[in-house]
Design an enzyme around this catalytic site. Structure first.
Site, PDB file in Angstrom:
ATOM      1  N   ASP A  18       2.328  -4.832   0.902  1.00 51.15           N
ATOM      2  CA  ASP A  18       1.096  -5.179   0.182  1.00 51.15           C
ATOM      3  C   ASP A  18       0.894  -6.696   0.125  1.00 51.15           C
ATOM      4  OD1 ASP A  18      -1.190  -4.774  -1.281  1.00 51.15           O
ATOM      5  OD2 ASP A  18      -0.151  -4.450  -3.184  1.00 51.15           O
ATOM      6  N   ASN A  66      -7.579   3.698   2.610  1.00 48.15           N
ATOM      7  CA  ASN A  66      -7.985   2.538   3.426  1.00 48.15           C
ATOM      8  C   ASN A  66      -9.197   2.829   4.320  1.00 48.15           C
ATOM      9  OD1 ASN A  66      -4.616   1.191   3.961  1.00 48.15           O
ATOM     10  ND2 ASN A  66      -6.086   0.808   2.333  1.00 48.15           N
TER      11      ASN A  66
HETATM   12  C1  FPP Z   1      -1.931  -4.147   2.212  1.00 46.20           C
HETATM   13  O1  FPP Z   1      -2.557  -5.381   2.186  1.00 46.20           O
HETATM   14  C2  FPP Z   1      -1.659  -3.716   3.538  1.00 46.20           C
HETATM   15  C3  FPP Z   1      -2.353  -2.794   4.252  1.00 46.20           C
HETATM   16  C4  FPP Z   1      -3.590  -2.153   3.772  1.00 46.20           C
HETATM   17  C5  FPP Z   1      -1.947  -2.354   5.537  1.00 46.20           C
HETATM   18  C6  FPP Z   1      -0.604  -2.827   6.022  1.00 46.20           C
HETATM   19  C7  FPP Z   1      -0.778  -3.159   7.418  1.00 46.20           C
HETATM   20  C8  FPP Z   1      -0.051  -4.057   8.114  1.00 46.20           C
HETATM   21  C9  FPP Z   1       1.133  -4.744   7.573  1.00 46.20           C
HETATM   22  C10 FPP Z   1      -0.457  -4.381   9.494  1.00 46.20           C
HETATM   23  C11 FPP Z   1      -0.346  -3.241  10.401  1.00 46.20           C
HETATM   24  C12 FPP Z   1       1.050  -2.751  10.459  1.00 46.20           C
HETATM   25  C13 FPP Z   1       1.697  -2.484  11.587  1.00 46.20           C
HETATM   26  C14 FPP Z   1       3.108  -2.029  11.487  1.00 46.20           C
HETATM   27  C15 FPP Z   1       1.078  -2.633  12.896  1.00 46.20           C
HETATM   28  P1  FPP Z   1      -3.957  -5.477   1.476  1.00 46.20           P
HETATM   29  O2  FPP Z   1      -4.988  -5.611   2.521  1.00 46.20           O
HETATM   30  O3  FPP Z   1      -4.147  -4.339   0.540  1.00 46.20           O
HETATM   31  O4  FPP Z   1      -3.766  -6.811   0.705  1.00 46.20           O
HETATM   32  P2  FPP Z   1      -4.469  -7.230  -0.652  1.00 46.20           P
HETATM   33  O5  FPP Z   1      -4.014  -6.236  -1.688  1.00 46.20           O
HETATM   34  O6  FPP Z   1      -3.905  -8.590  -0.881  1.00 46.20           O
HETATM   35  O7  FPP Z   1      -5.946  -7.224  -0.408  1.00 46.20           O
END
Ligand code: FPP
Length: 239
Positions: A18, A66
């Site tokens: 996250d 998502n």
């Molecule tokens: C949370 O950050 C993360 C995600 C929604 C997706 C996680 C994805 C990755 C790490 C990249 C893809 C992974 C691989 C293994 C190819 P957020 O967007 O919710 O962050 P925020 O809460 O700060 O907005």
């Protein structure tokens, strides 16, 4: 890196990666650049986990919720997953890693689904580490999927309701056959489970790290494992 030796390596580590968006904002970058950096970190953590003897690593790459994000972010995340699978397939195979995707596959674009199936097929006999990638994953949906599959068996008289045990239920989850996570790590300082592995986390140790995922390092991973090592797990038994 801390010098305390790791005595008790968890068999299964699950991670909620996250904070990509908040990290990107802090750096005046786009959210997608945050996710890109996050996928680089995921790659490093997979390598570290395999090297130290973790047998299962489950990464929350894309939740059911998502899909409701801005379409530009959704397609960017799908493109990143595609690149990850294309770029990492050789490395995963070379490291004797098996890929398994958990989640609602039907919702994935065909290009991703085909690729997932190819990589799963290629790596299915690998033994050193199983990388479970949660994509289009939601735990309540997973539990309903299992309940429905069990109900169909009961309806068709292939299963006696009295024979439904925790073990039988588990066999109908996307994670069938995998041990429950010993340790859950969530980055970004948020202390929530967010519809992740609700059944499987029943006795899991939770470690919350106050760093955004793109800043998370192999050293932070090792420190979370040390925290786990120092916890006493009782699985509901007396002290
Ligand atoms: C949370 O950050 C993360 C995600 C929604 C997706 C996680 C994805 C990755 C790490 C990249 C893809 C992974 C691989 C293994 C190819 P957020 O967007 O919710 O962050 P925020 O809460 O700060 O907005």
């Amino acid at each position: 890196m801390t010098s305390t030796p790791l005595l008790k390596v968890p068999q299964h580590v699950a991670i909620i990666m996250d904070g990509n968006g908040r990290w990107a904002r802090q750096q005046s970058l786009s959210r997608l650049e945050g996710h890109k950096r996050g996928s680089d970190v995921a790659r490093d953590i997979v390598t570290t986990a395999a090297r130290i003897g973790v047998s299962y690593l489950t990464l929350y790459a894309f939740s059911s919720e998502n899909w409701r994000r801005d379409p530009h972010e959704v397609s960017g995340l799908m493109a990143l997953l595609k690149h990850y699978l294309e770029d990492e397939v050789e490395e995963l195979h070379k490291n004797d890693a098996r890929l398994k995707v958990i989640g609602e596959r039907d919702l994935l674009p065909n290009t991703i689904l085909d690729l997932v199936e190819q990589v799963e097929e290629l790596t299915k006999s690998n033994k050193t580490i199983t990388l479970q990638m949660a994509i289009s994953y939601g735990s309540r949906a997973e539990i309903i999927h299992a309940a429905r599959a069990i109900a169909e068996k009961v309806r068709d008289r292939r299963l006696d309701p009295d024979a439904i045990t925790e073990q039988i239920f588990e066999q109908h989850l996307y994670t069938a056959g995998a041990p429950d996570p010993d340790l859950l790590i969530r980055t970004s300082g948020e202390q929530r489970i967010s519809n992740y592995l609700l059944w499987q986390l029943a006795y899991t140790e939770l470690v919350f790290v106050d760093k955004f995922w793109p800043e998370f390092t192999p050293e932070d991973f090792m420190n979370a494992l040390l925290t786990y090592q120092n916890r006493e797990r009782r699985f509901g038994t007396a002290a």
